[in-house]
Design an enzyme around this catalytic site. Structure first.
Site: not given
Length: 717
Positions: A39, A85
């Site tokens: 990420h 998200h």
């Protein structure tokens, strides 16, 4: 050593050990485990992202900062970015979505830009699946509640449904803000001898190691992941926005960075590495919600509504005064220094010491094996002759318009305040969202789109089609595309076939960007979107921003008037591959989507812009999901007028009406403008369909529905 405990691979531990000349201690390992996660580090995709063009005549700031910035003229810029998200929204839909919105707003704020609008990309599972209702309701409410409370309008987006998202929904958040070009704040301007300041909410245990959690496959027991979910406070975010903008206007900020993934560690180490300075941090000075937090927990907490500022010592009293005015915590937690050392102290003890450049850019890249699946071409096998022509054309169209992905999304948009700030010209439910800029004649146009089904069938063509769809919509509306941002949502890169699809999608997107002169100025990568139930389809989401010179140059959709001549421009050989029509029949995506033609797309966009600027049409809509039939139905319903259509095309009507792909559009043209319109489109496929008027929309040999019935569909979904 159990490297998995820290989220790093054996090779990464060895790289860290070699760089330090010693073994990293536990605090350092935890920091590297998060900062070197997929990420944060993009270790699997950094080399692939180099395919994207990032420069252009309107690009002020490309990838590398919190967001990209394009030039709007007259010294004003638009800062924009999209962020994912996904995992948090799958585990805690309301808070996962809300904090996704909050995080992308802070990315824009970090450049000194005032956030002015948001969009969202929502991908939900089959509506009949037991979890879809819960997940979709929570995610939409989270987006709406946060955006409404913070005062940033949600003006558009993309919502799609497919069973591949049953356990792994996607929440992609897009935000755009305005900034004066001579007042951009950077994360690369810190110098030795300055203060490191933490502004905003107190630091707690919420979201610790959230970036690492977002870099692995979702576990079956989602409850285990709840500690990795942040808790949002939109009212604190509103205070933070105003405080940061006031500090910027008073020239009290040297540098600024959002505290998103990996919290204090990512924001501070990024500023240090990009600015070429060292940093000494004192974690016992960090305002905490939980007094018993360990240093590594403070380092990696993803508590929301916080910003990292770099401030000259002479200005700290005034900075603290502004913070008190907006009722925000403000603490000096460190200082910058010469060199590259990034050190953390806790009650006088040095608990971590790492090179700043090692933290942010030292993770060894991973080149996973990419292999085209041996049976991939079997997906292209599609027996068109075996597909029956609709026996009931009316029902075929109604079924198409009623599918979850095609149906209107009033239940979503009605939860969003799309008019706050009073700059929204065109909001949710339209092909293009449009904003006015106070004090300027020009308008900003926004499109967010995706087509995972075509990307699943042919990743290269699907990636190119995704970019092209956004540019077509902008061009038809009269907007010159300035640049785009993307969210690359894909499953695990460790599966060779999946990594190949990721690589091909990126190459296809890049080819379209080059052909259409639309650079990528920012973006996000979200991998490991899969569960034990399966992987998501390749889902690149593209948000493209364009500029309309004046309100007179803006071409509306759904604005037919009695007697207008309807024209269909573009090739008459679309494809049913991956189409919404096949999905409405309950068939799995099959066939090969149309290949990408950069020359044809460029030609189309130039003619579409000329059409809008010359006012050669009254209404225009680029064709997308559902093809020509869906465009006719939507325009008819919005206009409140019918039309009688004649299709003199020697091929199957279902392909012509429901096929997708290629640069195509539907226009309504006043009779007096027909010669001009035909002149602009001379040499490009251009077919006169009929006239607007009456109370029914009919196509010879196919459907015939009243306008009242079409409008009812849009009201009741």
């Amino acid at each position: 050593m159990d490297f998995s405990k820290y989220g790093i691979r054996k090779e990464e531990f060895a790289a860290a050990e070699a760089a330090l000349g010693r073994e990293p201690n536990e605090c350092e390992l935890r920091i590297l485990g998060v900062m070197w996660s997929e990420h944060c580090s993009y270790k699997s995709t950094k080399h692939l992202l180099k395919h994207f063009p990032t420069r252009g005549p309107k690009v002020i700031l490309g990838p590398g900062e919190n967001a990209g910035i394009v030039d709007l003229g007259d010294g004003l810029g638009a800062a924009f970015k999209a962020e994912s998200h996904n995992h948090p929204s799958a585990v805690a839909p309301y808070q996962g979505a809300a904090t996704g919105v909050g995080g992308i707003i802070r990315d824009i704020l970090a450049l000194g830009a005032r956030p002015v609008a948001s969009m969202d990309g929502l991908f939900f599972g089959d509506p009949e699946h037991p979890r879809t209702g819960h997940l979709s309701a929570g995610i939409v409410k989270g987006v709406g509640d946060y955006g409404n409370a913070v005062g940033v309008p949600t003006v558009g987006g993309k919502t799609a449904y497919d069973s591949c998202y049953n356990e792994n929904p996607l929440l992609n958040a897009f935000c755009i803000g305005l900034v004066e070009l001579d007042k951009i704040v950077s994360s690369q301007t810190a110098r030795p001898g300055q203060l490191v300041v933490l502004l905003g909410s107190k630091t707690g245990r919420d979201g610790i190691a959230g970036a690492a959690f977002a870099s692995v496959e979702l576990s079956e027991d989602a409850k285990e992941s709840r500690p990795s979910i942040q808790i949002g406070d939109p009212f604190a975010e509103k205070m933070l926005i105003e405080a940061c903008l006031e500090l910027k206007e008073k020239n009290l900020i040297v540098s600024m960075q959002d505290m998103g993934a990996a919290g204090i560690t990512s924001s501070s180490s990024e500023v240090a590495a990009k600015s070429g300075v060292g940093m000494k941090l004192h974690f016992d000075r960090v305002p905490l919600r939980a007094e018993d937090m360990e240093p590594w927990e403070i380092a990696l907490s993803e508590s929301q509504e916080r910003m990292l500022l770099i401030v000259e010592p002479k200005n700290i009293d005034e900075v603290c005064s502004v913070a008190r005015k907006w009722e925000l915590d403000c603490a000096v937690i460190g200082e910058t220094e010469e060199g590259d050392d990034y050190s953390i102290f806790f009650h006088g003890e040095k608990v971590a010491s790492l090179p700043a450049t090692l933290i942010g850019d030292g993770c060894p890249p991973i080149h996973w094996p990419a292999e085209k699946p041996a049976d991939f071409e079997k997906r292209w096998n599609f027996d068109l002759d075996g597909l029956p022509v609709p026996g009931d054309w009316n029902q075929a169209l109604l079924s198409l318009l009623g599918t979850p992905s095609m149906a209107p999304k009033h239940w979503i948009s009605e939860q969003y305040d799309s008019m706050v700030q009073l700059n929204t010209v065109r909001g949710p439910g339209h092909p293009v969202s449009v904003l006015r800029v106070k004090g300027k004649e020009s308008l900003i146009a926004l499109v967010l789109d995706a087509d995972p089904w075509k990307c699943g069938l042919d990743p290269f063509s699907g990636g190119a089609e995704t970019v092209a769809r956004t540019v077509r919509a902008l061009s038809v509306a009269g907007a010159e595309p300035l640049g785009l941002t993307d969210c690359l949502n894909f499953p695990s890169p460790e599966v060779p076939g999946q990594y190949w699809a990721l690589e091909e999608c990126i190459k296809g997107m890049a080819a379209a960007c080059v052909a259409l002169g639309c650079p990528v100025v920012s973006g996000n990568v979200s991998l490991y979107n899969e569960t034990k139930s399966g992987a998501i389809l390749p889902t690149p989401v593209v948000g493209t921003v364009g500029l309309i010179p004046s309100p007179d140059d803006y071409l509306l959709s759904g604005a037919w008037e009695e007697g207008d001549v309807l024209f269909f421009v573009g090739p008459c050989n679309p494809s049913l591959a991956g189409s919404q029509y096949l999905r409405s029949l309950g068939l799995s995506p099959a066939g090969r989507p149309l290949g990408f033609s950069g020359e044809a797309e460029k030609d189309f966009s130039e003619r579409a812009l000329r059409t809008a600027r010359a006012k050669a049409a009254r209404s225009g809509r680029a064709l997308a999901g559902g093809g020509l039939a869906a465009a006719l139905a939507k325009d008819s319903a919005e206009s409140g007028l019918g039309a009688h259509i004649t299709l003199g095309i020697p091929t199957r009507k279902d392909v012509v009406l429901f096929g997708e792909g290629g640069a195509r559009a539907l226009y309504s043209v006043p009779m007096s403008r027909v010669p001009l319109f035909k002149a602009i489109w001379s040499g490009y496929p251009c077919l006169e369909l009929g006239r607007a008027g009456g109370d029914s929309l009919s196509v010879d040999g196919a459907f015939s529905l009243t306008v009242a019935r079409l409008r009812e569909i849009w009201r009741n979904n």
